[in-house]
Design a protein around this motif. Structure first.
Motif, PDB file in Angstrom:
ATOM      1  N   ARG A  83      46.146  -7.751 -10.743  1.00  0.00           N
ATOM      2  CA  ARG A  83      45.816  -8.304  -9.361  1.00  0.00           C
ATOM      3  C   ARG A  83      44.301  -7.717  -9.186  1.00  0.00           C
ATOM      4  O   ARG A  83      43.314  -8.360  -8.555  1.00  0.00           O
ATOM      5  N   ARG A  84      43.882  -6.490  -9.650  1.00  0.00           N
ATOM      6  CA  ARG A  84      42.522  -6.025  -9.662  1.00  0.00           C
ATOM      7  C   ARG A  84      41.488  -6.709 -10.615  1.00  0.00           C
ATOM      8  O   ARG A  84      40.375  -6.387 -10.565  1.00  0.00           O
ATOM      9  N   ALA A  85      42.066  -6.860 -11.778  1.00  0.00           N
ATOM     10  CA  ALA A  85      41.003  -7.376 -13.031  1.00  0.00           C
ATOM     11  C   ALA A  85      40.390  -8.493 -12.472  1.00  0.00           C
ATOM     12  O   ALA A  85      40.488  -9.482 -12.080  1.00  0.00           O
ATOM     13  N   ARG A  86      38.954  -8.471 -13.053  1.00  0.00           N
ATOM     14  CA  ARG A  86      38.081  -9.782 -12.937  1.00  0.00           C
ATOM     15  C   ARG A  86      37.674 -10.146 -14.065  1.00  0.00           C
ATOM     16  O   ARG A  86      36.864 -11.280 -14.121  1.00  0.00           O
ATOM     17  N   ALA A  87      38.203 -10.115 -15.212  1.00  0.00           N
ATOM     18  CA  ALA A  87      37.969 -10.898 -16.414  1.00  0.00           C
ATOM     19  C   ALA A  87      38.915 -11.811 -16.740  1.00  0.00           C
ATOM     20  O   ALA A  87      39.938 -12.135 -16.301  1.00  0.00           O
ATOM     21  N   PRO A  88      38.078 -12.838 -17.538  1.00  0.00           N
ATOM     22  CA  PRO A  88      39.219 -13.948 -17.898  1.00  0.00           C
ATOM     23  C   PRO A  88      40.468 -13.571 -18.918  1.00  0.00           C
ATOM     24  O   PRO A  88      41.284 -14.301 -19.088  1.00  0.00           O
ATOM     25  N   LEU A  89      40.074 -12.306 -19.679  1.00  0.00           N
ATOM     26  CA  LEU A  89      41.271 -11.910 -20.379  1.00  0.00           C
ATOM     27  C   LEU A  89      41.517 -10.542 -20.066  1.00  0.00           C
ATOM     28  O   LEU A  89      40.752  -9.617 -19.797  1.00  0.00           O
ATOM     29  N   ILE A  90      42.915 -10.450 -20.106  1.00  0.00           N
ATOM     30  CA  ILE A  90      43.626  -8.985 -19.637  1.00  0.00           C
ATOM     31  C   ILE A  90      44.207  -8.543 -20.932  1.00  0.00           C
ATOM     32  O   ILE A  90      45.116  -9.120 -21.391  1.00  0.00           O
ATOM     33  N   ALA A  91      43.844  -7.296 -21.299  1.00  0.00           N
ATOM     34  CA  ALA A  91      44.522  -6.529 -22.501  1.00  0.00           C
ATOM     35  C   ALA A  91      45.167  -5.541 -21.821  1.00  0.00           C
ATOM     36  O   ALA A  91      44.853  -4.725 -20.702  1.00  0.00           O
TER      37      ALA A  91
END
Length: 189
Positions: A79-87
């Motif tokens: 929910r906090r992530a801003r990138a198009p890819l989440i690792a």
């Protein structure tokens, strides 16, 4: 200037003071990546010194998630992530110094929704652990390449997912185990 990261790394932690500094240091020492990335550590109710160790690294985004379980913590990070890819990795893991570059290269084609990584132990680890890692990596490769999608599985300790997947299909189920495999099944169906 666009300061949006190209990859968001999400790491849940719970009572991980023995390992968390090594995980953080490996993430911050990425080589050959060359684009902005963000690292989100999510405290899932630690009662040891984990939170103070994580707090010493000013480059990190640190969140608190009170709902017990690694998948609830991962969801807070998503929910906090801003990138198009989440690792994703875990606080007791050390990532390779080229981990993010491998993820970026592996996700070059837009039709790839999830990328699963190998389980490798360092050369100085006991032989039994290195053998287990080799077995798990071979099993993952075999199943994902040769078996029907219903048999596929994933491990969120070394996984990357497009943010759009979570937008379309929803977050991880907040189960005790196997929500990473359940997400793989949702994507494959």
């Amino acid at each position: 200037m666009n300061d949006r990261p190209s990859i968001s790394v999400v790491v849940p932690f719970f009572n991980s003071e023995r390992h968390v500094a090594g995980c953080i240091e490996s993430l911050l020492a990425q080589e050959g990546f060359g684009t902005p990335f963000e690292v989100i550590f999510v405290n899932n109710g630690s009662t040891d010194g984990s939170a103070s160790i994580v707090g010493r690294f000013g480059e990190l985004i640190v969140l608190e998630e009170r709902t017990p379980g690694a998948y609830a913590a991962r969801n807070a990070g998503i929910r906090r992530a801003r990138a198009p890819l989440i690792a994703f990795t875990d606080a007791d893991c050390i990532v390779d110094r080229h981990w993010l570059r491998s993820i970026r290269d592996g996700m070059q084609h837009s039709e790839i929704a999830i990328l699963l990584g190998q389980c490798l132990y360092p050369p100085d680890a006991p032989f039994s652990l290195r053998l287990l890692g080799a077995y798990e990596s071979a099993k993952t490769a075999y199943v994902t390449r040769r078996c029907a999608a219903a048999h596929h599985f994933g491990h969120a300790n070394n996984m990357a997912v497009r943010a759009a997947v979570f937008e379309e299909l929803g977050l991880f189920k907040e189960w005790e185990r196997a929500a990473d495999t359940e997400l793989v099944h949702r994507v494959a169906s």
